[in-house]
Design an enzyme around this catalytic site. Structure first.
Site, PDB file in Angstrom:
ATOM      1  N   ALA A  44       9.768  -2.747  -3.966  1.00 21.91           N
ATOM      2  CA  ALA A  44       9.134  -4.060  -3.905  1.00 21.91           C
ATOM      3  C   ALA A  44       9.923  -5.086  -4.707  1.00 21.91           C
ATOM      4  O   ALA A  44      10.248  -6.170  -4.205  1.00 21.91           O
ATOM      5  CB  ALA A  44       7.702  -3.962  -4.420  1.00 21.91           C
ATOM      6  N   GLY A  45      10.269  -4.746  -5.932  1.00 25.55           N
ATOM      7  CA  GLY A  45      10.944  -5.699  -6.818  1.00 25.55           C
ATOM      8  C   GLY A  45      12.324  -6.086  -6.325  1.00 25.55           C
ATOM      9  O   GLY A  45      12.675  -7.273  -6.269  1.00 25.55           O
ATOM     10  N   SER A 284       7.054  18.930  -0.517  1.00 18.67           N
ATOM     11  CA  SER A 284       6.488  18.272   0.655  1.00 18.67           C
ATOM     12  C   SER A 284       5.234  18.990   1.152  1.00 18.67           C
ATOM     13  O   SER A 284       5.137  20.209   1.185  1.00 18.67           O
ATOM     14  CB  SER A 284       7.517  18.222   1.778  1.00 18.67           C
ATOM     15  OG  SER A 284       6.868  17.835   2.954  1.00 18.67           O
ATOM     16  N   ARG A 330      -5.273  16.085   1.711  1.00 20.71           N
ATOM     17  CA  ARG A 330      -4.778  16.270   0.355  1.00 20.71           C
ATOM     18  C   ARG A 330      -5.889  16.466  -0.672  1.00 20.71           C
ATOM     19  O   ARG A 330      -5.833  17.382  -1.491  1.00 20.71           O
ATOM     20  CB  ARG A 330      -3.973  15.037  -0.077  1.00 20.71           C
ATOM     21  CG  ARG A 330      -2.615  14.964   0.538  1.00 20.71           C
ATOM     22  CD  ARG A 330      -1.879  13.732   0.061  1.00 20.71           C
ATOM     23  NE  ARG A 330      -0.554  13.698   0.673  1.00 20.71           N
ATOM     24  CZ  ARG A 330       0.353  12.767   0.430  1.00 20.71           C
ATOM     25  NH1 ARG A 330       0.070  11.785  -0.396  1.00 20.71           N
ATOM     26  NH2 ARG A 330       1.525  12.803   1.004  1.00 20.71           N
ATOM     27  N   HIS A 401       0.002  11.842  -8.419  1.00 16.70           N
ATOM     28  CA  HIS A 401       1.171  11.441  -7.659  1.00 16.70           C
ATOM     29  C   HIS A 401       1.298   9.927  -7.472  1.00 16.70           C
ATOM     30  O   HIS A 401       2.355   9.346  -7.661  1.00 16.70           O
ATOM     31  CB  HIS A 401       1.118  12.125  -6.294  1.00 16.70           C
ATOM     32  CG  HIS A 401       2.272  11.807  -5.408  1.00 16.70           C
ATOM     33  ND1 HIS A 401       3.569  11.934  -5.839  1.00 16.70           N
ATOM     34  CD2 HIS A 401       2.332  11.385  -4.125  1.00 16.70           C
ATOM     35  CE1 HIS A 401       4.371  11.587  -4.851  1.00 16.70           C
ATOM     36  NE2 HIS A 401       3.660  11.241  -3.812  1.00 16.70           N
ATOM     37  N   GLU A 425       3.320  -0.717  -5.641  1.00 17.50           N
ATOM     38  CA  GLU A 425       2.278   0.152  -6.186  1.00 17.50           C
ATOM     39  C   GLU A 425       1.494  -0.549  -7.302  1.00 17.50           C
ATOM     40  O   GLU A 425       0.359  -0.188  -7.603  1.00 17.50           O
ATOM     41  CB  GLU A 425       2.905   1.449  -6.724  1.00 17.50           C
ATOM     42  CG  GLU A 425       1.881   2.532  -7.068  1.00 17.50           C
ATOM     43  CD  GLU A 425       2.508   3.824  -7.590  1.00 17.50           C
ATOM     44  OE1 GLU A 425       3.743   3.972  -7.502  1.00 17.50           O
ATOM     45  OE2 GLU A 425       1.760   4.682  -8.081  1.00 17.50           O
TER      46      GLU A 425
END
Lengths: 642, 208, 251
Positions: A44-45, A284, A330, A401, A425
């Protein structure tokens, strides 16, 4: 605190278009007069810095690492979603939107999520143009895979290093702007404070990690892209330096913090080996496609897994959830693993692990097939644990996570402080109470490349901004406060280390407190207990923490102590938020809110809102505000995996 | 100037090293071919020498060219060594190499300087000696055990130098392709071994 | 998986700041679990030093899963330690023996000045990328991702090169302090992909010039870089850069 979501009028599909049209613009010639601070250089940054600089703004970009290329976005493995429908399997913007909002258990804003799905396609085009080496089919077109339980193949990937490649793409765009001089990069600088002038975000105070020098930086707009707060739990899959400080400082200056209790706990991580463990490694989720989860039926069974006969194994997911079996979502998988371990059936040296067994799949499909699918994951697992999953079941355990909660932002990604934006985030906007696989990369880049620039132009052209200078009183006051805090942190180290505690010792205590009571399954009693224990821990920290060295040097203990001090304060709103949310939703089970079959029971009548916390001063209880969530286009449904 | 710019760059210097090395290798081939006449007879070798020196213009052009190339190779080599030591800066307490054939690659400057020393002596004794009596000169020289040992040592060192140099030259020219790398790897040993065998066989010819 | 404990002697380079001279200090560590990662072993040392009132060893680290490229030190003469294709954070103590002495030194090169202990300044690598390690496109208005087909083999080769994590081990282990593998990998990636073609000449010239200006040494094909690279990046990327640079400079 007023929560105006500023969602544009019109039908869902037209909102973003309408909004871009009604947003005010800044004349290209005037853009260079505006200075923008971007904190963080992750997806994002970096993408925001590059894009704003390309448009002509003067950008100052800050990162905590020695290079902008190292932000934690780099560790994302799986991929990035986009509604390209290249596979012709029925995908569309609407489906991506629906999957994301449903995955988030209907706790996110429709308009934001729809926009995310809309721009997802542009992200892929942008990244390809930058030279991101996405996986390709033999014919030369982009390859896709299905991911995170989605029924369509919409995930683009670059081996198991998609985050790295996307970040390097954004970093290259950023590097190009650094070369042109439009971006000034400040590496190894930690944001310590947000500076407000006339109630608007106008700058930051940073600490130089090498010299310890405090510096003030003034700007017209501050963008926080500082990631999530998973490290509050001490052990998480986050990078060691990931922290809440920037967001927490902003919160203390008036930015609302939304849904802090929404933390995603990933079921397939390599378990903890011992008290020395510093971080957890994610494996994963795809492993559950072929692996069978089990524990010994008898608690405290220490036999080697191979010697435990079939009838003494408890394949608890298969027996409890016959239709989904090992492929339950999850949160369900994570919760059940913890439940089994709490009953004493956990395996491994710490008894905090469950088996993920591939022997049946190997017998069925052969070693070669299994290795083809999971070879690299098996290798990674073996590197860390020295055990080969081909011959011995893997051991897994859930780990913190991703944090869906974050600074509250409106449709423009602006926080409750004018001029302070939060992207990636760091904000709360798009994932509701649970994030789907391969959506984090999508959101980070959507915010940075395609959304925030529109918001900033609109803000700058509609706001009257006095000129400020980093030498002004407001800045020197903030700098002084940061200085005082550092002095306070170092205060109790004077007499030497005797009878004191190290930063990590206290952080581990905080982590355990949160994990036990504010983790996957919560209840009122536990949360209240955590809330009552927190002040003792905070006091212990301020009375007993020992930090060697000085403030005016490279002092990694001091850095960690400063971050921990903020985690300790932040934990309070996390627990309070969890306490207040009396429903089970997304990632979390609230034990009081279960169906007759002991499944998560969402409560839309009472909790269909974003919980936003307002800081009300040292020692005072934070205030809760609610932004009601309105669903005009989808109707919230209850999940069932039985 | 564009080509000065090029040769001043790190890759340019690499090219200079590889380019001059390539010329020297070609020279070595022609020298080896000349020497090979010795396997037939001393007389043939003498007539080859006589033939060669009956074209003084060609000889002087070639030897001047060779000298220039040789000097360039040496100067670049020494310059690279000095610059690289500076770039390395502080050395490690524990020095360990992980790459293949690091004995050769880490001693290029020393093997190179030893070869220079050999070439100087060789030139003094043979090239500036009496060409009309060249076959006698070498018969005389190779009757000494010490000369033979020195000569063989020189070619062992040359072989080591080449075992890195030849591969390195190809890599510098960008010749690195999965399809040909196996062949290149074997050539890395075949080429130096060929020269080593050919040249060391000559004194042994005189010995037995 | 068998967990055992070992005792170790550490000789670590300690240097107060960039101006200090620095020296090796010896530390004894007992009961180190072989399941620990190398950095966790250093964490244990630092906790021990902190409790003794001594200055902990400063070292760079972040993701601890081998992808961010932040960590790195030379262990017994090898960058990132003895395991091939493994970063320091992914190196586990089971690869060391009981009673072993570990000499831990910072990544050294003239272009990497030391900040403190094992923390070095690798910003020169960023400046090499800034010189041209990108495709000059602005955000927005890009053609569809599938507009230009790229053979899967080419994309894979580009990915091999793009896997570089920028840790600097190649430079630290190069006897010449050269940055050819790092630079070559980026030039390779972008020269393989059609998106990088319009600028390939300018990119090769500019990145090589910056690499030289930053004080990195000259490559003499010693192959140490390839041997220690935690991502197994091949020197065929250096060969490709050589070709790119020669084409850009002479043709």
């Amino acid at each position: 605190m007023e929560l105006k979501s500023n969602v544009p009028e019109g039908p869902l599909a037209d909102k973003w278009d309408n909004h871009r049209f009604t947003s005010k613009l800044v004349n290209p010639a005037n853009r260079r007069k505006h200075k923008i601070i971007v904190v963080g250089t992750g997806l994002a940054g970096a993408s925001a810095s590059a894009t704003l600089a390309e448009q002509g703004y003067e950008v100052s970009s800050f990162c905590i690492q020695d290079s902008p290329r190292r932000a934690h976005s780099i560790a994302a493995q799986g991929g990035i979603n986009a509604a390209k429908n290249y596979q012709n399997d029925g995908d569309s913007i609407w489906r991506l939107f629906y999957d994301t909002i449903k995955g988030g258990d209907f706790r996110s804003r429709e308009a934001n999520v729809y926009r995310l799905a809309q721009v997802s396609n542009n992200i892929i085009d942008q990244c390809v143009a930058q030279g991101v080496p996405f996986a390709r089919e033999y014919g030369g077109t982009l390859a896709n895979r299905s991911f995170g339980g989605a029924q369509v193949s919409r995930t683009f990937y670059a081996r198991g290093q998609t985050g790295q490649q996307l970040l390097l793409g954004a970093y290259s765009a950023l590097s190009r702007q650094i070369k042109t001089g439009k971006v000034t990069i400040h590496t190894r600088k930690e944001m310590m404070e947000l500076v407000l002038v006339d109630g608007k975000a106008r700058g930051i105070v940073t600490r130089d990690i090498i010299t310890g020098k405090l510096e003030s930086h003034a700007a017209d707009v501050v963008i926080l892209a500082t990631g999530g707060y998973g490290n509050a739990y001490f052990l998480s899959t986050n990078a060691m330096a990931s922290n809440v400080t920037a967001a927490w400082r902003a919160h203390k200056r008036g930015a609302g913090f939304a849904n802090p209790c929404f933390v995603q706990i990933h079921p397939t991580c390599i378990p903890v080996h011992g008290s020395f463990q510093s971080k957890l490694t994610l494996m994963s989720e795809s492993l559950r496609n072929d692996g069978r989860v089990w524990v010994p039926k008898k608690p405290g069974d220490t036999r080697r897994p191979g010697t435990i006969p079939e009838e003494e194994r408890d394949y608890y997911l298969e027996s409890k959830y016959p239709s989904f079996g090992n492929l339950v979502p999850r949160d369900v998988a994570s919760r059940n693993a913890k439940e089994q371990c709490d009953e004493g059936k956990g395996v491994g040296t710490t008894n905090l692990a469950v088996y993920l067994d591939f022997s049946e799949a190997i017998n069925r499909d052969g070693e070669a097939t299994i290795l083809k699918k999971y070879g690299n994951l098996f290798q990674m697992y073996e590197k860390i644990t020295d055990s080969n999953p081909l011959y011995e079941p893997m051991m897994i355990y859930p780990a913190v996570h991703y944090t869906m909660g974050g600074l509250w932002v409106d449709y423009n990604l602006m926080t409750t402080i004018p001029g302070l934006f939060a992207i990636g985030e760091c904000n709360f906007s798009d994932h509701g109470a649970n994030r789907l696989g391969a959506s984090a990369l999508m959101q980070g880049l959507a915010d940075g490349y395609f959304i925030v620039a529109t918001s900033i132009a609109n803000y700058l052209s509609t706001t009257n901004l006095e000129s400020v200078d980093s030498a002004d009183q407001d800045f020197s006051d903030s700098e002084q406060q940061v200085q005082d805090r550092i002095v306070k942190l170092l205060r109790c180290s004077v007499g030497g280390p005797e009878g004191k505690l190290t930063v990590d010792e206290i952080h581990k205590e905080l982590g355990l407190l949160l994990w036990d009571h504010c983790g996957m399954a919560r209840n009122k009693e536990g949360l209240e207990k955590a809330l009552s224990e927190l002040p003792t821990l905070q006091k212990k920290f301020w009375d007993k923490v020992y930090i060697p060295g000085k403030g005016e040097e490279l002092n990694q203990s001091l850095e960690r102590a400063g971050r921990l001090a903020d985690f300790l304060e932040f934990a309070e709103i996390m627990i309070r938020d969890a306490l207040d949310r009396g429903e089970s939703c997304g990632c979390h089970l609230r034990e009081e809110s279960q169906t007759e079959e002991n499944e998560a029971q969402r409560n839309d009548a009472e909790y269909s809102h974003v919980a936003v916390w307002e800081y009300t001063g040292e020692g005072a209880e934070p205030t809760l505000h609610k932004e009601p969530l309105v669903f005009e286009n989808v109707s919230p449904s209850q999940r069932s995996y039985k | 100037m564009w080509f000065i710019q090029f040769f001043k760059s790190s890759i340019g210097k690499k090219w200079l090293m590889a380019g001059t090395g390539c010329c020297l290798l070609l020279f070595l081939c022609s020298h080896a071919a000349g020497n090979a006449t010795l396997f037939y007879s001393l007389a043939l070798f003498q007539s080859y020498a006589d033939q060669l020196h009956s074209h003084p213009l060609i000889v002087s052009i070639f030897s001047t060219g060779l000298l220039v190339i040789f000097i360039l190779h040496i100067i670049t080599g020494v310059l690279l060594t000095l610059q690289n030591r500076k770039a390395r800066g502080h050395d490690y307490k524990v020095k360990k190499r992980s790459s293949p054939n690091s004995t050769a690659s880490s001693t290029m400057i020393y093997s190179g300087l030893f070869i220079l020393f050999f070439v100087l002596i060789h030139t003094y004794v043979v090239s500036f000696g009496d060409h009309s009596q060249i076959s006698l000169t070498i018969s005389y020289l190779f009757s000494s055990f010490y000369v033979i040992v020195f000569y063989i040592t020189a070619f062992v060192v040359l072989a080591i130098h080449l075992s890195h140099g030849f591969w390195s030259m190809l890599q510098t020219f960008g010749v690195n392709h999965p399809r040909y790398n196996t062949m290149i790897r074997s050539l890395t040993y075949i080429v130096p071994a060929f020269f080593l065998l050919l040249f060391t066989a000559i004194p042994l010819l005189f010995l037995f | 998986m068998t967990t055992t404990s070992i005792n170790l002697k550490l000789e670590i380079w300690r240097q107060k700041d960039s101006k200090a001279t620095g020296n090796f200090e010896t530390y004894i560590l007992t009961n180190i679990s072989t399941d620990m990662s190398f950095l966790e072993m250093l964490d244990v040392l630092n906790e021990q030093l902190t409790r003794e009132g001594q200055d902990p060893v400063a070292f760079d680290h972040d993701c601890r899963e081998g992808i961010c490229g932040m960590c790195g030190a030379v262990v017994n003469g090898i960058a990132h330690g003895p395991e091939p294709e493994t970063t320091l954070c992914q190196l586990h103590m089971r690869h060391f023996k009981e009673g072993e002495t570990l000499v831990i030194e910072p990544f050294r090169s003239r272009a990497f000045p030391i900040h403190k202990d094992l923390v070095t300044d690798r910003s020169a690598l960023d400046r090499i990328i800034q010189a041209g390690g990108y495709v000059s496109v602005n955000t927005g208005g890009m053609p569809d991702g599938n507009a230009t087909p790229i053979p899967s083999a080419t994309a894979e080769l580009a990915m091999d090169a793009a896997a570089c994590i920028g840790c600097g081990a190649c430079i630290a282990s190069c006897p010449n302090g050269a940055a050819m593998l790092f630079t070559g990998a980026k030039i390779s990636q972008l020269s393989l992909l059609p998106q990088g073609h319009p600028e390939r000449k300018e990119r090769a010239r500019s990145m090589v010039a910056t690499m030289d200006k930053e004080g990195f040494g000259n490559c003499t094909n010693e192959r140490e870089c390839e041997a220690v690279c935690p991502k197994g990046i091949s020197i065929s990327n250096i060969a490709r850069m050589n070709r790119e640079f020669v084409k850009a400079s002479l043709l």
